[in-house]
Design a protein around this motif. Structure first.
Motif, short mmCIF file in Angstrom:
data_model
loop_
_atom_site.label_atom_id
_atom_site.label_comp_id
_atom_site.label_asym_id
_atom_site.label_seq_id
_atom_site.Cartn_x
_atom_site.Cartn_y
_atom_site.Cartn_z
N LEU A 63 7.59 27.12 -1.87
CA LEU A 63 7.67 26.30 -0.67
C LEU A 63 6.25 26.07 -0.19
O LEU A 63 5.40 26.96 -0.32
CB LEU A 63 8.45 27.01 0.44
CG LEU A 63 9.96 27.05 0.35
CD1 LEU A 63 10.54 27.79 1.56
CD2 LEU A 63 10.56 25.65 0.27
N ALA A 64 5.99 24.90 0.35
CA ALA A 64 4.69 24.60 0.96
C ALA A 64 4.92 24.21 2.40
O ALA A 64 5.93 23.61 2.75
CB ALA A 64 4.00 23.46 0.22
N VAL B 238 7.59 20.69 5.45
CA VAL B 238 7.96 21.66 4.41
C VAL B 238 8.30 20.90 3.14
O VAL B 238 8.98 19.87 3.18
CB VAL B 238 9.18 22.51 4.86
CG1 VAL B 238 9.51 23.55 3.80
CG2 VAL B 238 8.92 23.18 6.20
N ALA B 239 7.82 21.42 2.01
CA ALA B 239 8.13 20.85 0.70
C ALA B 239 8.49 21.99 -0.24
O ALA B 239 8.19 23.15 0.02
CB ALA B 239 6.92 20.08 0.15
N SER B 240 9.14 21.63 -1.34
CA SER B 240 9.52 22.61 -2.36
C SER B 240 9.25 22.00 -3.72
O SER B 240 9.01 20.80 -3.84
CB SER B 240 11.01 22.95 -2.22
OG SER B 240 11.39 23.88 -3.21
N CYS B 241 9.31 22.84 -4.74
CA CYS B 241 9.18 22.34 -6.10
C CYS B 241 10.30 22.92 -6.95
O CYS B 241 10.99 23.85 -6.56
CB CYS B 241 7.81 22.69 -6.70
SG CYS B 241 7.58 24.44 -7.05
N ASP B 242 10.45 22.36 -8.12
CA ASP B 242 11.44 22.83 -9.08
C ASP B 242 10.98 24.17 -9.65
O ASP B 242 9.80 24.53 -9.53
CB ASP B 242 11.61 21.80 -10.20
CG ASP B 242 10.30 21.58 -10.94
OD1 ASP B 242 10.17 22.12 -12.04
OD2 ASP B 242 9.42 20.89 -10.39
N THR C 106 8.71 18.12 -3.84
CA THR C 106 9.54 17.16 -3.10
C THR C 106 9.65 17.60 -1.64
O THR C 106 9.59 18.79 -1.33
CB THR C 106 10.96 17.07 -3.70
OG1 THR C 106 11.54 18.37 -3.72
CG2 THR C 106 10.93 16.49 -5.10
N PRO C 107 9.83 16.64 -0.73
CA PRO C 107 9.95 16.98 0.70
C PRO C 107 11.25 17.73 0.98
O PRO C 107 12.26 17.50 0.32
CB PRO C 107 9.93 15.62 1.41
CG PRO C 107 10.17 14.60 0.37
CD PRO C 107 9.88 15.19 -0.96
N VAL C 108 11.22 18.62 1.96
CA VAL C 108 12.41 19.38 2.37
C VAL C 108 12.83 18.96 3.77
O VAL C 108 13.91 18.45 3.98
CB VAL C 108 12.16 20.90 2.31
CG1 VAL C 108 13.31 21.68 2.92
CG2 VAL C 108 11.93 21.33 0.87
#
Length: 154
Positions: A7-8, A18-22, A29-31
């Motif tokens: 999470l970023a 907040v964003a996350s990745c696979d 991608t945005p959260v």
């Protein structure tokens, strides 16, 4: 490259993107955008997102000036990251340089045709995506986690 979702977080005065990745760390991608004026409530929501996404780490953008110096905003982000690290432990929290992330996010949104008025609610998420994508690329290139780990002080 370590396997696992991240999470970023892009901490702003009014909002927190907040964003996350696979799990393979290929695409950020945005959260969501968390209201940031009530910091305890914002940290609670981020704690819920950490529980939901089960990341291997949380990456927090550290604002620095173009010459690399840290100002008052960086101090606030460091304090926020320290509180967040205590809350989400044992998930590590890392501080990474976020210079120009909001500028890059705004440019990308304008280029995709999103108006400034409509984009305001999503700019923080887009900045978190830029922060996370940069952290992922840094880790891929260096072969080690990006940035600086926030020490959890009990």
């Amino acid at each position: 490259m370590r396997r696992g979702r991240r999470l970023a977080v892009d901490v702003g005065d009014a909002r927190i993107g907040v964003a996350s990745c696979d799990p393979d760390g290929l695409l950020a991608t945005p959260v969501e955008t968390v209201p940031g004026r009530d910091l305890p409530a914002a940290r609670r929501r981020l704690g819920q997102l950490v529980a939901e996404y089960e990341p291997i780490e949380v990456v927090v953008g550290l604002p620095r000036s173009l010459n690399g110096r840290e100002g008052p905003a960086a101090g606030r982000v460091r304090a926020f990251a320290g509180e967040l690290a205590r809350q989400v432990a044992p998930v590590p929290v890392r501080l990474v340089d976020e210079r120009m992330s909001t500028v890059a996010a705004a440019r990308d949104m304008r280029a995709s045709g999103v108006s400034a008025k409509k984009g305001r609610s999503r700019i923080d998420q887009a900045a978190a995506v830029v922060i996370l994508q940069s952290a992922l690329e840094t880790e891929r290139g260096a072969g080690r986690p990006p940035g600086q780990c926030v020490e959890v002080v009990v």
